[in-house]
Enzyme design. Sequence first.
Site, short mmCIF file in Angstrom:
data_model
loop_
_atom_site.label_atom_id
_atom_site.label_comp_id
_atom_site.label_asym_id
_atom_site.label_seq_id
_atom_site.Cartn_x
_atom_site.Cartn_y
_atom_site.Cartn_z
N GLY A 20 0.78 -1.23 0.00
CA GLY A 20 0.00 0.00 0.00
C GLY A 20 0.81 1.28 0.00
O GLY A 20 0.30 2.34 0.38
N ASN A 22 1.76 2.94 -2.62
CA ASN A 22 1.10 3.83 -3.59
C ASN A 22 -0.19 4.39 -3.01
O ASN A 22 -0.54 5.55 -3.25
CB ASN A 22 0.81 3.10 -4.90
CG ASN A 22 2.01 3.10 -5.82
OD1 ASN A 22 2.42 4.14 -6.32
ND2 ASN A 22 2.61 1.92 -6.02
N MET A 95 -3.93 -7.15 -7.17
CA MET A 95 -3.47 -8.33 -7.88
C MET A 95 -4.59 -9.24 -8.40
O MET A 95 -4.35 -10.40 -8.72
CB MET A 95 -2.50 -9.12 -7.00
CG MET A 95 -1.22 -8.37 -6.74
SD MET A 95 -0.47 -7.77 -8.29
CE MET A 95 1.10 -7.17 -7.71
N ILE A 97 -7.75 -9.80 -11.26
CA ILE A 97 -8.13 -9.32 -12.59
C ILE A 97 -9.64 -9.08 -12.61
O ILE A 97 -10.43 -9.97 -12.27
CB ILE A 97 -7.69 -10.33 -13.68
CG1 ILE A 97 -6.15 -10.35 -13.69
CG2 ILE A 97 -8.24 -9.94 -15.05
CD1 ILE A 97 -5.55 -11.34 -14.64
N HIS A 114 1.70 0.24 -13.23
CA HIS A 114 2.36 -1.03 -13.53
C HIS A 114 3.88 -0.83 -13.51
O HIS A 114 4.39 0.15 -14.07
CB HIS A 114 1.90 -1.52 -14.91
CG HIS A 114 2.48 -2.85 -15.26
ND1 HIS A 114 2.00 -4.03 -14.75
CD2 HIS A 114 3.53 -3.19 -16.07
CE1 HIS A 114 2.72 -5.04 -15.22
NE2 HIS A 114 3.65 -4.56 -16.01
N GLU A 147 -10.09 -4.34 -21.19
CA GLU A 147 -10.28 -5.78 -21.04
C GLU A 147 -8.99 -6.58 -21.18
O GLU A 147 -8.84 -7.64 -20.62
CB GLU A 147 -11.26 -6.27 -22.10
CG GLU A 147 -12.66 -5.73 -21.90
CD GLU A 147 -13.57 -6.04 -23.07
OE1 GLU A 147 -13.24 -6.94 -23.86
OE2 GLU A 147 -14.61 -5.38 -23.18
N ASP A 150 -3.02 -5.05 -18.90
CA ASP A 150 -1.90 -4.10 -19.02
C ASP A 150 -1.72 -3.54 -20.43
O ASP A 150 -0.59 -3.27 -20.87
CB ASP A 150 -0.58 -4.75 -18.54
CG ASP A 150 -0.64 -5.15 -17.08
OD1 ASP A 150 -1.36 -4.49 -16.30
OD2 ASP A 150 0.01 -6.13 -16.70
C1 GAR Z 1 3.84 -1.60 -7.25
O1 GAR Z 1 5.16 -1.73 -7.70
C2 GAR Z 1 2.87 -1.66 -8.40
O2 GAR Z 1 3.35 -1.06 -9.57
C3 GAR Z 1 2.75 -3.16 -8.58
O3 GAR Z 1 2.70 -3.67 -7.28
C4 GAR Z 1 3.44 -2.81 -6.40
C5 GAR Z 1 2.54 -2.43 -5.25
O4 GAR Z 1 3.25 -1.71 -4.28
N1 GAR Z 1 1.59 -3.48 -9.34
C6 GAR Z 1 1.52 -4.53 -10.14
O5 GAR Z 1 2.42 -5.32 -10.30
C7 GAR Z 1 0.18 -4.70 -10.85
N2 GAR Z 1 0.30 -5.62 -11.90
P1 GAR Z 1 2.47 -0.94 -3.13
O6 GAR Z 1 1.47 -1.94 -2.51
O7 GAR Z 1 3.54 -0.56 -2.15
O8 GAR Z 1 1.79 0.23 -3.73
#
Ligand code: GAR
Length: 192
Positions: A20, A22, A95, A97, A114, A147, A150
């Site tokens: 979390g 982000n 994570m 879809i 991503h 759909e 990425d």
């Molecule tokens: C981040 O690096 C994000 O880009 C990636 O998961 C991490 C989450 O970090 N997302 C993916 O891989 C989606 N396919 P966070 O929980 O510290 O934000």
Amino acid sequence: MEKLTGLNRVKTAVFISGTGSNLKNLIKFSKLKKSPISINLIISNTNKARGLHYVDLFHIKKKILNFKNIKVTEKKLLTLLMKNKVELICLAGFMKILSKDFIKRFNGKIINIHPSLLPKYKGLNTHNRAIQNRDKFSGCTVHYVTEKLDSGKIIMQRKVKITKKDTPTTLAKKILKQEHRLYPEAILKIFN
Ligand code: GAR
């Protein structure tokens, strides 16, 4: 999307599955005067997501939904999003879809961050793949969710140099730092 003033911030839901960082960063951004969004709801697919800690810290409404039965879960999710008048969904390390129907329902209103320079390395293990391929750069991308995994229109990207010493872990750390700059910048780009 229409132009916003401080009074009519876009009601946003953030979807998480893990640490979390982000989410924390987006919450902080949403509190700035220049932010076009307010964060009104956090969705997690697991009660083990460490990011849920920030939800309590910042007193934001949260809902944990296990996505085992996607149809049932998304029905509940839609009701919740409608009830909270959510206009934008930010995926932040989410994570699961989402179904085609759900994405269609929120067409153009779901964005994702991503950890690669899309269209390179869709899916998982992006850092490992970039290092294995001896790429000189990797980075992060904010894009619209469609759909196809990425593959939606790219909103913004940030590049990160890969050095000989980098491991997937060190690269992930460097990229995450840039993600924290990129996600707010991309949101500002959408609404300005
Ligand atoms: C981040 O690096 C994000 O880009 C990636 O998961 C991490 C989450 O970090 N997302 C993916 O891989 C989606 N396919 P966070 O929980 O510290 O934000």
